[in-house]
Design a protein around this motif. Structure first.
Motif, PDB file in Angstrom:
ATOM      1  N   GLN A   1       0.835  -1.204   0.000  1.00  0.00           N
ATOM      2  CA  GLN A   1       0.000   0.000   0.000  1.00  0.00           C
ATOM      3  C   GLN A   1       0.873   1.259   0.000  1.00  0.00           C
ATOM      4  O   GLN A   1       0.636   2.196  -0.770  1.00  0.00           O
ATOM      5  N   HIS A   2       1.881   1.262   0.867  1.00  0.00           N
ATOM      6  CA  HIS A   2       2.795   2.408   0.899  1.00  0.00           C
ATOM      7  C   HIS A   2       3.495   2.580  -0.444  1.00  0.00           C
ATOM      8  O   HIS A   2       3.674   3.707  -0.927  1.00  0.00           O
ATOM      9  N   SER A   3       3.885   1.479  -1.057  1.00  0.00           N
ATOM     10  CA  SER A   3       4.595   1.536  -2.337  1.00  0.00           C
ATOM     11  C   SER A   3       3.711   2.077  -3.452  1.00  0.00           C
ATOM     12  O   SER A   3       4.154   2.873  -4.290  1.00  0.00           O
ATOM     13  N   GLU A   4       2.461   1.642  -3.472  1.00  0.00           N
ATOM     14  CA  GLU A   4       1.541   2.136  -4.500  1.00  0.00           C
ATOM     15  C   GLU A   4       1.364   3.645  -4.403  1.00  0.00           C
ATOM     16  O   GLU A   4       1.381   4.360  -5.412  1.00  0.00           O
ATOM     17  N   GLU A   5       1.206   4.123  -3.176  1.00  0.00           N
ATOM     18  CA  GLU A   5       0.998   5.564  -2.979  1.00  0.00           C
ATOM     19  C   GLU A   5       2.231   6.356  -3.392  1.00  0.00           C
ATOM     20  O   GLU A   5       2.135   7.385  -4.069  1.00  0.00           O
ATOM     21  N   TYR A   6       3.401   5.853  -3.007  1.00  0.00           N
ATOM     22  CA  TYR A   6       4.624   6.597  -3.321  1.00  0.00           C
ATOM     23  C   TYR A   6       4.994   6.478  -4.794  1.00  0.00           C
ATOM     24  O   TYR A   6       5.593   7.397  -5.360  1.00  0.00           O
ATOM     25  N   PHE A   7       4.634   5.376  -5.440  1.00  0.00           N
ATOM     26  CA  PHE A   7       4.898   5.232  -6.866  1.00  0.00           C
ATOM     27  C   PHE A   7       4.122   6.293  -7.659  1.00  0.00           C
ATOM     28  O   PHE A   7       4.619   6.827  -8.653  1.00  0.00           O
ATOM     29  N   LYS A   8       2.924   6.609  -7.213  1.00  0.00           N
ATOM     30  CA  LYS A   8       2.149   7.668  -7.869  1.00  0.00           C
ATOM     31  C   LYS A   8       2.859   9.013  -7.735  1.00  0.00           C
ATOM     32  O   LYS A   8       2.886   9.813  -8.682  1.00  0.00           O
ATOM     33  N   GLU A   9       3.420   9.260  -6.541  1.00  0.00           N
ATOM     34  CA  GLU A   9       4.214  10.487  -6.356  1.00  0.00           C
ATOM     35  C   GLU A   9       5.414  10.496  -7.297  1.00  0.00           C
ATOM     36  O   GLU A   9       5.740  11.516  -7.912  1.00  0.00           O
ATOM     37  N   PHE A  10       6.083   9.360  -7.370  1.00  0.00           N
ATOM     38  CA  PHE A  10       7.260   9.215  -8.233  1.00  0.00           C
ATOM     39  C   PHE A  10       6.893   9.533  -9.681  1.00  0.00           C
ATOM     40  O   PHE A  10       7.606  10.273 -10.368  1.00  0.00           O
TER      41      PHE A  10
END
Length: 241
Positions: free
Chosen positions: A162-171
């Motif tokens: 979940q954390h990775s999905e959210e941060y990937f969008k930021e990326f």
């Protein structure tokens, strides 16, 4: 083999779709009957809704993007490793390839063995003797001979996805990353964010194992010899299964 003996419950391989059948025939077939196996596929267009792959990009999106591909089949605590690395029964140690530069997450940790910082350095090699990394300005910066580095052997809990999905969008929302055909969403990038914002803690575990791997084709011969020596020493059977 080591994972099965350590008590892991299943294997999930992240591969490209275009060699799925070869992988089933040559790799998955070895483990069938010994441990459940699944395959998931990393692709350039495997992006969150609303994002598209920039035209002309051919480089994969990085190690943490590869981890994200397992989110639908991994619901339990899990370990992440590189498939071209040998970690030994215990874990890993810092090793360079003699055949070119390597990418490593350079680590700092506190007296309680909690990770404080991990920064992906994509070009590390010996430069006229000392081990150095190339910084953002193209300068070679020396590293200590035994600096701890991540070899991508991580233990995560399922909320990591979940954390990775959210941060990937930021990326992906950062134009600098979308415009750079070599920009990658690395595991250390994600881990560092979780540590620095206080969302997670990461314990660094010691090991007596010696890492080796195949970063370059020229590394293959030495790797085969090292595995053969482990078999000759009786640490592994000649035929694993």
């Amino acid at each position: 083999y080591d994972a099965i003996n350590a008590g892991f419950g299943k294997l999930v391989f992240v591969i490209r779709k275009d060699f799925e059948q070869d992988f089933r025939d040559k790799i998955i077939s070895k483990y069938e009957g010994h441990i459940p196996c699944e395959m998931v596929f990393q692709a350039l267009d495997a992006l969150p809704e609303g994002f598209t792959c920039p035209e002309g990009r051919v480089k994969p999106w990085g190690t943490n993007h590869a981890v994200l591909m397992g989110k639908d089949v991994i619901k339990e605590p899990f370990c992440v490793i590189n498939c071209d690395d040998f970690y030994g029964r215990d874990a890993f140690a810092n090793t360079l390839s003699e055949n070119g530069s390597v990418a490593r997450g350079v680590c700092m940790y506190d007296d309680h063995h909690h990770l404080k910082d991990v920064v992906e350095r994509t070009e590390i090699m010996r430069v006229d003797g000392p081990i150095c990394y190339k910084d953002e300005e193209g300068k070679w910066i020396p590293l200590e001979e035994n600096v701890p580095v991540s070899m991508n052997m991580w233990g995560f809990t399922p909320d990591y996805f979940q954390h990775s999905e959210e941060y990937f969008k930021e990326f992906l929302s950062n134009p600098k990353n979308m415009e750079n055909p070599k920009a990658e969403f690395f595991i250390p990038l994600m881990v560092n964010k979780l540590i620095n914002e206080g969302t997670a803690t990461v314990e660094v575990l010691d090991t007596t194992s010696k890492w080796f791997g195949v970063t370059y084709a020229a590394d293959r011969e030495a790797t085969v010899e090292k595995i053969a020596s482990l078999v000759a020493a009786g640490e592994y059977p000649e035929k694993l299964f």
